[in-house]
Structure formats: structure tokens, C-alpha cells
Write an enzyme that holds these catalytic residues in place. Structure first.
Site, PDB file in Angstrom:
ATOM      1  CG  ASP A  23      -2.018   0.990   1.219  1.00 57.36           C
ATOM      2  OD1 ASP A  23      -1.976   1.900   0.374  1.00 57.36           O
ATOM      3  OD2 ASP A  23      -2.926   0.889   2.068  1.00 57.36           O
TER       4      ASP A  23
ATOM      5  CG  ASP B  31      -4.137   5.616  -0.303  1.00 57.58           C
ATOM      6  OD1 ASP B  31      -3.436   4.593  -0.340  1.00 57.58           O
ATOM      7  OD2 ASP B  31      -4.955   5.858   0.613  1.00 57.58           O
TER       8      ASP B  31
ATOM      9  CG  HIS C  24      -9.500   7.397   2.372  1.00 55.70           C
ATOM     10  ND1 HIS C  24      -8.532   8.205   1.849  1.00 55.70           N
ATOM     11  CD2 HIS C  24      -8.988   6.133   2.299  1.00 55.70           C
ATOM     12  CE1 HIS C  24      -7.479   7.475   1.502  1.00 55.70           C
ATOM     13  NE2 HIS C  24      -7.727   6.205   1.746  1.00 55.70           N
TER      14      HIS C  24
ATOM     15  CG  HIS D  79      -7.859   8.508   5.856  1.00 54.32           C
ATOM     16  ND1 HIS D  79      -8.525   7.324   6.073  1.00 54.32           N
ATOM     17  CD2 HIS D  79      -6.691   8.163   5.292  1.00 54.32           C
ATOM     18  CE1 HIS D  79      -7.766   6.309   5.653  1.00 54.32           C
ATOM     19  NE2 HIS D  79      -6.644   6.795   5.183  1.00 54.32           N
TER      20      HIS D  79
ATOM     21  CD  GLU E  62      -8.041   2.105   1.608  1.00 51.79           C
ATOM     22  OE1 GLU E  62      -7.113   1.297   1.741  1.00 51.79           O
ATOM     23  OE2 GLU E  62      -7.997   3.263   2.068  1.00 51.79           O
TER      24      GLU E  62
ATOM     25  CD  GLU F 247      -6.005   2.802  -1.161  1.00 45.55           C
ATOM     26  OE1 GLU F 247      -5.060   2.197  -0.632  1.00 45.55           O
ATOM     27  OE2 GLU F 247      -6.529   3.825  -0.695  1.00 45.55           O
TER      28      GLU F 247
HETATM   29 CO    CO Z   1      -6.316   4.564   1.326  1.00 44.14          CO
END
Ligand code: CO
Length: 294
Positions: free
Chosen positions: A87, A98, A160, A168, A193, A276
């Protein structure tokens, strides 16, 4: 009124860099590779590309769902059969991307259904998303795709919304139905995600995962903390990055101002996979900003 970020090119560039870093991480996560070296390689890629990590490379393994990054003295190596969530995040002046993928180390394919369920959930969520779409429609699509593979989503981990320097932001994108009353808006940037498991489908806090974040501006009272805040603002960073002894000491003392992230563990001891992407909500759907560079 659609509200796109004024520097959309920067968000797109951060997305491309994060995608490249994710792919490098996936390729590097092989039997015998040191976890620390893989994290360094991912973060080095982001820096060499002219961006900064928007959070430390997370290399959570097996029952660890998220929020583990190696400590400075981590000597663990990946073993065949490990299920590793790579990640990664990159940012350019606060324009954040992200993205994550799951590697079954050594290609044993024993947990392929978990990995595929996470990918299917992500694809279904992306297909459902668009301007004016209720977030719950996205969540339903994710949940159904995961159940179709015979496994569970993790219900207390969510995607998010993302805003400048805010990984976030206000809006959660749940991986199960019935949790959100929000609607997606054109110009918004969100990370979708899904996490999948053969366990309980919920997480619990584990030990400290070597990731911290300033809750607020520490002010100028402690120069070392001020220097760290200038570097990382309110983005998560790795304790391993703080190599200056005076700064490391200030960080240990500044606990009131600093949030320490626990590793998230699957509550039922299940294995966890994740997929994600960061997407931009456009006039007629979404653009995947962290798509694989093909
Ligand atoms: Co994330």
C-alpha cells in the site's frame, strides 16, 4: 458546481508516480526479500520521481490488514505463501495518491480467491462510481462482488475522500452496504479500497506499526518538532525516517501532539487481501489516477 482541484495535472502526476511505486513494490515482494529493503525501494522510487511519500510504504502481512511499515531495525524477510498488502502513497505539494495491491509471495496461489475478490470489489466499485451517485451504491457493488467470490469484506475499513495534505478527508467509502448517506460529486478525489478476508470481517488494534502523524501544528516551542512538522505536516510518516537523534528524542517526548498508529489485525485471525485505486470523479464516471502504467 463541479469543484475540481485547480492543479489537476499535479494530482494526475502523483497518481502515475504512486502506480509506478506500487508496481515496483509488487515486483520486489519475493521470497527472501527483506521487508525493510522493499519499503526503502518503494519510497526511493517516489522520491526519485520528484514526489514525496504521502505515507510510509505499508507492507502488512497475512492477518495484518494495514498500517505496518518496517522499523529501522526490521530484519524480517518475506516467505513463500505470505499474503502482503503493498500500500503506497505519493504526493506533489499535497496532491495525494493512494494505491494498493496484494502479492501472494512466491506465487503459491493458495489465497488467490481473496486477492481476486479484492480486485473484483475494486473494479465493481469503480464501475458503480460517478457524479451524483450515492456512495451506498458503490459500497453495494463492492460488497456483492466480494461475496460472489465466497469471502467477506472487512466492514470497518473504508475508502476515503482525499483533499490537499489530507489523506483521509471527510467522506468514507464503506465496503459494505447501509453505512453511508453521502453522494459523490464531480471533481472530488476518492480512494476506493476493499479489503477481503476469510476471517471475522472486522479488525482490531494490534501493536504499534511504526507510523506516526501530527494531530496538529506543534508550534515553535520545540524546534525539532517544528522541523518535523514542516516536513510532514499532518501526513503519516515513518519513525524510521527520523534519523536525526535530537528529532527522534523530541518525537518520543511529543506524544500528546503525535498520533501513533497501531497495526490493524483481522479480528478472527483471517488472512487479508486489499486492492486500492485513487480516482477522480468526472462528468460521466471516474478517472483512475493510479492505473497500471501500460
Ligand atoms: Co487509502
Amino acid at each position: 458546481m463541479a469543484r475540481y482541484p485547480p492543479d489537476l495535472d499535479r494530482w494526475r502526476a502523483a497518481g502515475r508516480i504512486a502506480a509506478g511505486a506500487r508496481e515496483l513494490g509488487v515486483r520486489s515482494t519475493v521470497p527472501g526479500a527483506r521487508r525493510r529493503d522493499v519499503a526503502d525501494a518503494i519510497e526511493g522510487y517516489v522520491r526519485d520521481a520528484g514526489a514525496l511519500p504521502s505515507f510510509p510504504a505499508n507492507l502488512s502481512r497475512n492477518v495484518e490488514a494495514a498500517h505496518y511499515t518496517p522499523s529501522a531495525d526490521d530484519v524480517a524477510t518475506f516467505e513463500s505463501g505470505d499474503l502482503v498488502k503493498v500500500d503506497v502513497g505519493a504526493h506533489l505539494e499535497g496532491a495525494i495518491a493512494d494505491t494498493a495491491a496484494t502479492v501472494e509471495v512466491g506465487g503459491s496461489r493458495r489465497w488467490e480467491h481473496l486477492v481476486r475478490a479484492a480486485r473484483d470489489g475494486l473494479a465493481a466499485g469503480i464501475a458503480a462510481a460517478g457524479p451524483g451517485v450515492r456512495v451506498d451504491q458503490v459500497s453495494r457493488a463492492i460488497e456483492s462482488a466480494i461475496h460472489a467470490r465466497g469471502v467477506k469484506p472487512i466492514e470497518d475499513l473504508t475508502g476515503h475522500s482525499i483533499e490537499r495534505y489530507l489523506l483521509h478527508a471527510g467522506k468514507a467509502i464503506p465496503n459494505v452496504r447501509g453505512r453511508s448517506t453521502d453522494t459523490l460529486e464531480e471533481g472530488e478525489i476518492v480512494a476506493i479500497e476493499p479489503f477481503t478476508t476469510n476471517g471475522a470481517g472486522r479488525i482490531e488494534d494490534g501493536p504499534f506499526g511504526n507510523i506516526v502523524r501530527f494531530r496538529e501544528d506543534p508550534g515553535a516551542a520545540t524546534p525539532e518538532l517544528a522541523a518535523l512538522f514542516a516536513r510532514y505536516r499532518t501526513l503519516p510518516f515513518a519513525v524510521r525516517w527520523v534519523t536525526e537523534p535530537a528529532e527522534a528524542a523530541a518525537l518520543r517526548k511529543g506524544r500528546r501532539l503525535v498520533q501513533r498508529y497501531p497495526v490493524f489485525l483481522e479480528r478472527g485471525g483471517g488472512l487479508v487481501a486489499q486492492a486500492e485505486h485513487t480516482v477522480l470523479v468526472t462528468a460521466d464516471g471516474v478517472d483512475v489516477l493510479t492505473a497500471s502504467p501500460d
